[in-house]
Design a protein around this motif. Structure first.
Motif, PDB file in Angstrom:
ATOM      1  N   GLU A   1      80.309  39.827 -68.911  1.00 34.24           N
ATOM      2  CA  GLU A   1      81.173  40.739 -68.152  1.00 34.24           C
ATOM      3  C   GLU A   1      81.834  39.954 -67.033  1.00 34.24           C
ATOM      4  O   GLU A   1      81.162  39.429 -66.158  1.00 34.24           O
ATOM      5  CB  GLU A   1      80.344  41.868 -67.540  1.00 34.24           C
ATOM      6  CG  GLU A   1      79.581  42.695 -68.547  1.00 34.24           C
ATOM      7  CD  GLU A   1      78.506  43.532 -67.858  1.00 34.24           C
ATOM      8  OE1 GLU A   1      78.840  44.259 -66.917  1.00 34.24           O
ATOM      9  OE2 GLU A   1      77.335  43.432 -68.254  1.00 34.24           O
TER      10      GLU A   1
ATOM     11  N   HIS B   1      78.094  38.911 -65.344  1.00 30.57           N
ATOM     12  CA  HIS B   1      76.796  39.242 -65.942  1.00 30.57           C
ATOM     13  C   HIS B   1      76.693  38.656 -67.335  1.00 30.57           C
ATOM     14  O   HIS B   1      77.590  38.811 -68.151  1.00 30.57           O
ATOM     15  CB  HIS B   1      76.607  40.760 -66.005  1.00 30.57           C
ATOM     16  CG  HIS B   1      76.504  41.376 -64.643  1.00 30.57           C
ATOM     17  ND1 HIS B   1      76.499  42.724 -64.427  1.00 30.57           N
ATOM     18  CD2 HIS B   1      76.388  40.802 -63.425  1.00 30.57           C
ATOM     19  CE1 HIS B   1      76.385  42.962 -63.130  1.00 30.57           C
ATOM     20  NE2 HIS B   1      76.324  41.806 -62.501  1.00 30.57           N
TER      21      HIS B   1
ATOM     22  N   ARG C   1      70.641  47.692 -60.149  1.00 27.69           N
ATOM     23  CA  ARG C   1      71.702  46.697 -60.019  1.00 27.69           C
ATOM     24  C   ARG C   1      71.296  45.541 -59.125  1.00 27.69           C
ATOM     25  O   ARG C   1      72.073  44.653 -58.867  1.00 27.69           O
ATOM     26  CB  ARG C   1      72.959  47.371 -59.439  1.00 27.69           C
ATOM     27  CG  ARG C   1      73.542  48.396 -60.355  1.00 27.69           C
ATOM     28  CD  ARG C   1      74.408  47.701 -61.367  1.00 27.69           C
ATOM     29  NE  ARG C   1      74.737  48.565 -62.476  1.00 27.69           N
ATOM     30  CZ  ARG C   1      75.338  48.132 -63.568  1.00 27.69           C
ATOM     31  NH1 ARG C   1      75.653  46.857 -63.677  1.00 27.69           N
ATOM     32  NH2 ARG C   1      75.630  48.944 -64.546  1.00 27.69           N
TER      33      ARG C   1
ATOM     34  N   GLU D   1      69.913  41.231 -69.048  1.00 31.68           N
ATOM     35  CA  GLU D   1      71.163  41.012 -68.341  1.00 31.68           C
ATOM     36  C   GLU D   1      70.867  40.076 -67.172  1.00 31.68           C
ATOM     37  O   GLU D   1      70.180  40.454 -66.226  1.00 31.68           O
ATOM     38  CB  GLU D   1      71.706  42.355 -67.854  1.00 31.68           C
ATOM     39  CG  GLU D   1      73.059  42.237 -67.199  1.00 31.68           C
ATOM     40  CD  GLU D   1      73.712  43.589 -66.917  1.00 31.68           C
ATOM     41  OE1 GLU D   1      73.221  44.625 -67.421  1.00 31.68           O
ATOM     42  OE2 GLU D   1      74.695  43.602 -66.183  1.00 31.68           O
TER      43      GLU D   1
END
Ligand code: ADP
Ligand code: MG
Length: 694
Positions: free
Chosen positions: A192, A319, A433, A445
């Motif tokens: 990402e 990410h 997050r 991730e």
């Protein structure tokens, strides 16, 4: 078929095109190379090269290039035309198998971290047939690896490919123990990409942005990101036009651009593709970044990919979603049948062990001058590595560690699996997050990479460290009478030994840093803290064991990392001093002069007047200019000191400790001045102007 479906991948020499254009024997030979890593013989290469050239020329290409990723991390290309002059004065278009398989760029101007000195100046590029060739700007680009004359990797791709091999080999052995026979296992990546888009007109007036990619000066804007209105907000029409063009160009190149949205900071956006096999995903990410930069100008915009273009405003990350799969199955999918659950738990425990044992390498893989501004700054993960598993999986792991299955051994685990795992849904993981390394349903991730970084390093490390854990597993259970029990015991021991790395709480909290220290986790706040760990014997041994990097290659990367860091900070320091001396101090003085003249004019007009405000302003301007000059001297002295240091690590330390400190000093005074100099007199576009445009 719609227009998009028709155009998707038209500029890629992909499997579909190969099947169509290659004789079937050639296609089969090439497929074997791609799927099983078998070497390609020259006859086959000649046929492939010819077909590739015919296809490329038919699609407007005039040149070809070996497209590679030297240690600078960005892509390099040198264009050669297909032209082959004939004796009769005409020319034909020609491309041989040899030119496809191997190139010989002059390696001497790429960073080599000393490998060249020990070996040879020549470098070779070698085709990576597992990543498709494509046409970009009338050039046939052939993704390649870049090595020295003696075979040392001089690039980012070679170790990545080696690490993919290594983890595949170990995973295949593990799967064999589970009775699954597969020729290979692949790792997948979904990257990402975050970025900023600002107006070209503003960019052109800021030397800092042009030369360093970030603003070295700039007072906080009156409005920042506090209204939380940008994230997923409606996209500006200009930006939308840019995004549409970007998508279309990426699709033609077979880059599966999927999701686009506004990010948290004003002017910040994100693009996420569908995941694919690691090396292709990384090539695609580099292409995406390049197209973002080049296409922005069609819309009067500039794309900033620096990790921290604006102080006080969220920076950009990338990410790295990572998983490991056979051709049919994602091995990090918890699944719903008990046998699969045990297998899943083995892969899960392998990752947990890997991340704990090699926290330092993961941290190093994302360390850069730009990313140092991000990590630990409460917008990005802390510099301490930990794993987030989420509530449900966390409960499973806790139960295993607590030995809840004691009575029934593996059987109880299965029950546990049946009870808990089927309810484990893909998107059920809490959206934490703040974790640097989060399990998100069926993949991990890794959230630490910065927006500019080439993800090859991070994935090389991930693949290699997981290979190490999987090998450890195989060795532990091989020959066991009861495989399931042995496997389960390994899972429990591994999770128990490495539970310190699991943290499901708030990674931004100060208490976490204290807790992490108690747990003995590494906290490496900056690149200069992290880099020396590259030379730790355990890390050198790891790379050697899996054939990913030999000691010389590893050392070269260490040198390049530190040297690049020093060079970047040196450019930043010089740019700052230059802008301060040539632009900002003169502007402050000119404005002070204007104020002084106003004071005199007022007094002349009316000697009774007390121009108190003007006098106070004049004094602040004058004091400010003086302080700026002191700060410039301090910065110049710090730069001179750092520049003189021979040793790579000491030099980088000096840039970190002395130069960055001096830069902060100069910035603080200058930003203060920005707050009192009139808008017309200030020589740079301000944050207010850059970040809030229509
Ligand atoms: P978020 O923004 O919530 O993190 P996104 O949906 O934007 O999630 O991005 C998730 C990324 O993860 C996408 O690039 C997606 O393709 C990728 N991804 C999904 N499954 C896998 C997988 N098995 N391996 C690697 N990447 C994956
Ligand atoms: Mg994400």
């Amino acid at each position: 078929m719609g227009r998009i479906a028709e155009e998707y991948g038209t500029l890629v020499f992909n499997d579909h095109t190969m099947q169509e254009l290659l004789p079937s024997a050639t296609y089969k030979a090439l497929s074997r190379t791609i799927k099983e890593g078998k070497p390609l013989d020259e006859d086959v290469a000649n046929v492939v090269a010819h077909a590739m050239k015919e296809w490329a020329v038919a699609n407007g290409a005039t040149h070809y290039t070996h497209w590679f990723q030297p240690l600078s991390g960005i892509t390099s290309e040198k264009h050669d035309s297909f032209i082959d002059p004939q004796p009769d004065g005409r020319a034909i278009m020609k491309f041989s198998g040899k030119a496809l398989i191997q190139g010989e760029p002059d390696a001497s101007s790429f960073p080599s971290g000393g490998i060249r000195a020990t070996f040879e100046a020549r470098g070779y590029t070698a085709w990576d047939p597992t990543s498709y060739a494509f046409i970009k700007d009338e050039v046939l680009c052939i993704p390649t690896a870049f090595c020295s004359y003696t075979g040392e990797a001089l690039d980012k791709k070679t170790p990545l490919l080696r690490s993919m091999e290594a983890v595949s080999k170990e995973a295949v052995k593990v799967l064999a123990l589970f009775g699954i026979d597969v020729p290979r296992v692949t790792t997948t990546v979904g990257a990402e990409q975050e970025y900023f888009l600002i107006r070209e007109a503003d960019y052109e007036q800021r030397q800092d942005l042009i030369l360093t990619g970030r603003t070295l000066f700039g007072a906080p804007p009156c409005k920042g990101q506090e209204m939380e209105e940008h994230y997923f907000g409606a996209i500006r029409p200009t930006v939308n036009e840019f995004m549409k063009e970007l998508d279309e160009e990426l699709w033609k190149l077979g880059v599966p651009a999927k999701t686009k949205h506004n990010e948290v900071a004003p002017c910040q956006h994100e693009l996420a593709p569908m995941f694919s096999i690691s090396n292709a995903a990384i090539d695609h990410n580099l292409l995406t970044m390049e197209l973002m930069r080049t296409l922005a100008s069609h819309h009067g915009l500039v794309c900033l990919q620096h990790e921290k273009p604006f102080e006080g405003i969220n920076g950009s990350g990338k990410h790295n979603n990572w998983s490991i799969a056979t051709d049919d199955e994602n091995l990090l999918d918890p699944g719903s049948t008990p046998a699969q659950n045990l297998r899943f738990l083995v892969f899960l425990a392998a990752v947990v062990q890997a991340v704990d044992d090699y926290q330092d390498l993961l941290r190093i893989s994302v360390a850069s001058a730009g990313n140092d501004h991000r990590l630990g700054a409460n917008e990005a993960p802390p510099a301490v590595i930990s794993i987030f598993l989420g509530d449900e999986l966390g409960r499973v792991v806790d139960a295993i560690i607590a030995g809840k299955e004691d009575a029934g051994g593996a059987k109880a685990l299965m029950d546990l699996g049946v009870d808990v795992l089927p309810s484990f849904e893909r998107d059920n993981t809490d959206r934490n997050r703040t974790s640097p390394f989060a399990f998100t349903g069926n993949k991990f991730e890794f959230r630490m990479p910065g927006s500019q970084v080439n993800l090859a390093d991070a994935n090389t490390i991930l693949n290699t460290i997981v290979a190490k854990s999987l090998k450890d597993f195989t060795e532990a259970v091989e020959g066991a009478d009861d495989f399931e029990k042995a496997a389960y015991d390994w899972v429990r021991e591994t999770l128990t030994d490495h539970q310190r790395i699991i943290f499901n709480g708030d990674g931004y909290a100060d208490e976490w840093l204290e807790e992490a220290e108690r747990r003995g986790l590494l906290n490496l706040p900056s690149l200069v803290d992290a880099a020396p760990h590259m030379l730790d014997p355990k890390n050198i041994a790891l790379f050697e064991e899996f054939g990913v990097l030999n000691e010389a290659e590893n050392h070269a990367r260490y040198e390049v990392k530190l040297d690049t860091y020093s060079k970047l900070i040196n450019i930043e320091g010089q740019t700052m001093a230059h802008m301060a001396k040539r632009k900002i101090v003169p502007a402050v003085s000119a404005y002070a002069d204007q104020v002084a003249r106003t004071i005199n004019d007022k007094r002349t007009a009316n000697p009774e007047l007390e121009p108190t405000a003007d006098l106070r302003l004049l004094k602040r301007l004058n004091d400010g200019a003086n302080a700026m000059y002191d700060a410039i001297d301090a910065l110049d002295a710090a730069l001179a000191k750092a520049q003189d240091i021979e040793d790579t690590l000491d030099r980088a330390r000096s840039y970190h400790d002395d130069v960055l400190g001096a830069m902060e000093g100069l910035r603080a005074i200058t930003d203060d001045m920005e707050g009192i100099v009139s808008t017309e007199a200030w020589p740079l576009p301000t944050y207010n102007k850059i970040l809030f445009y229509c």
